[in-house]
Design an enzyme around this catalytic site. Structure first.
Site, PDB file in Angstrom:
ATOM      1  N   GLY A 199     -30.254   1.566  15.553  1.00  0.00           N
ATOM      2  CA  GLY A 199     -30.501   1.179  16.645  1.00  0.00           C
ATOM      3  C   GLY A 199     -29.284   0.782  17.502  1.00  0.00           C
ATOM      4  O   GLY A 199     -28.469   0.413  17.067  1.00  0.00           O
ATOM      5  N   GLY A 259     -27.580  -0.413  21.397  1.00  0.00           N
ATOM      6  CA  GLY A 259     -27.713  -1.370  22.739  1.00  0.00           C
ATOM      7  C   GLY A 259     -26.423  -1.522  23.500  1.00  0.00           C
ATOM      8  O   GLY A 259     -25.570  -0.720  23.086  1.00  0.00           O
ATOM      9  N   ASP A 316     -37.852 -12.156  25.583  1.00  0.00           N
ATOM     10  CA  ASP A 316     -38.141 -10.546  25.485  1.00  0.00           C
ATOM     11  C   ASP A 316     -38.938 -10.066  24.588  1.00  0.00           C
ATOM     12  O   ASP A 316     -38.850  -9.313  23.976  1.00  0.00           O
ATOM     13  CB  ASP A 316     -36.480 -10.090  25.314  1.00  0.00           C
ATOM     14  CG  ASP A 316     -36.449  -8.700  25.590  1.00  0.00           C
ATOM     15  OD1 ASP A 316     -37.144  -8.135  26.387  1.00  0.00           O
ATOM     16  OD2 ASP A 316     -35.462  -8.001  25.091  1.00  0.00           O
ATOM     17  N   LYS A 353     -26.477  -6.568  12.680  1.00  0.00           N
ATOM     18  CA  LYS A 353     -26.153  -6.570  14.305  1.00  0.00           C
ATOM     19  C   LYS A 353     -24.908  -6.693  14.308  1.00  0.00           C
ATOM     20  O   LYS A 353     -24.394  -7.750  14.013  1.00  0.00           O
ATOM     21  CB  LYS A 353     -27.322  -7.242  14.851  1.00  0.00           C
ATOM     22  CG  LYS A 353     -27.296  -7.276  16.451  1.00  0.00           C
ATOM     23  CD  LYS A 353     -28.252  -7.991  17.022  1.00  0.00           C
ATOM     24  CE  LYS A 353     -28.460  -7.669  18.481  1.00  0.00           C
ATOM     25  NZ  LYS A 353     -29.463  -8.694  19.202  1.00  0.00           N
TER      26      LYS A 353
END
Length: 267
Positions: A13, A15, A127, A35
């Site tokens: 992923g 971002g 979110d 992350k």
């Protein structure tokens, strides 16, 4: 390899301020999600502070449906990272087969339970959307993992560092437009009931297989602020009317018209 123990294997992923990797934790030989903050973001105090706050907030929570944080650290080059449990799952409603009504209800119960834990600990997710609600299988049943507290609003002073504030910048809209509460769309003060509205949007989409609003840009924010969506019972005639009614209550514009808490939703 980060901190001598997390071997990055695959980027899963990307971002604006960081990437997420599948990694192997050396020694215990388990898969984890890592992350890693981008160098450009790490140089900006706001992003670095939010990143650390995300780790502290998620690590404070102990719940089977909330991602477990193992470690907050830095790479050899000084880039902050968070190592978390690996969820063998996909975003809710994004799998190859649509979920049955019973499966959606099972998942909804787990999401509401996770929100109880977060809200009662003084953390508002802000979110809630399918990409942050991962669903896998345990014993043949859906199992939810709530992830990404990166823009969480921390209202518990115990979770703030000395001199840190829980206030957010005026005029900045936090969240994902399709799932924003009216409070977020209008940049007005919010509480935990903002997450309940976002949950309502997610459930509406799961049952109806379409979002309550299909507009774009500013028109979408206006819809969240003032447009009443088509009643879910009209979109899904075979849905239990009590469930349809609850989802529509979650989508009320005024927070006071929604259920009082995630605990009330769960019950």
């Amino acid at each position: 390899t980060l901190a001598g123990q997390f071997l990055l294997q695959e980027c899963i992923g990307q971002g604006g301020c960081g990437d997420v990797y599948r990694a192997l934790q050396i020694g215990v030989e388990r898969s984890v999600a890592v992350k890693l903050l981008h160098a450009s973001a790490a140089r900006q105090p706001e992003f670095a502070t939010r990143f650390a706050r995300e780790a502290r907030a998620a690590a404070r929570l102990r719940h089977p449906n909330i991602v477990t944080v193992f470690q907050l650290g830095q790479s050899e080059s000084g880039m902050p990272f968070i190592a978390m449990e690996w969820a063998d799952a996909t975003p809710i409603g994004r799998g190859p087969e649509p979920m049955s009504h019973d499966e959606i209800l099972q998942a909804a119960t787990q999401i509401a339970s996770a929100l109880c834990e977060a809200h009662e600990a003084g953390i508002i997710h802000r979110d809630l959307k399918p990409e942050n609600i991962l669903v896998g299988r345990r014993g043949g049943n859906p199992h939810v993992t709530l992830v990404d507290f990166g823009i969480a609003k921390v209202v518990n002073p115990e979770l703030l560092q000395s001199g840190e504030t829980h206030l957010t910048r005026l005029g900045v809209v936090y969240g994902t437009p399709s799932y924003l509460s009216p409070e977020q769309a209008g940049d007005t003060p919010l509480d935990a009931r903002a997450d309940l509205y976002s949950l309502g949007v997610v459930l509406y989409e799961l049952f109806a297989r379409q979002l309550p609003f299909s507009s774009q840009g500013m028109a979408l924010l206006v819809d969240h602020l003032s447009t009443k969506p088509r009643h879910l019972a009209w979109c899904v005639p075979d849905l239990d009317p009590r469930i349809a009614s609850l989802v529509m209550r979650l989508l009320e514009k005024e927070p006071s018209a929604r259920p009082a808490s995630a605990r009330a939703v769960l019950e």
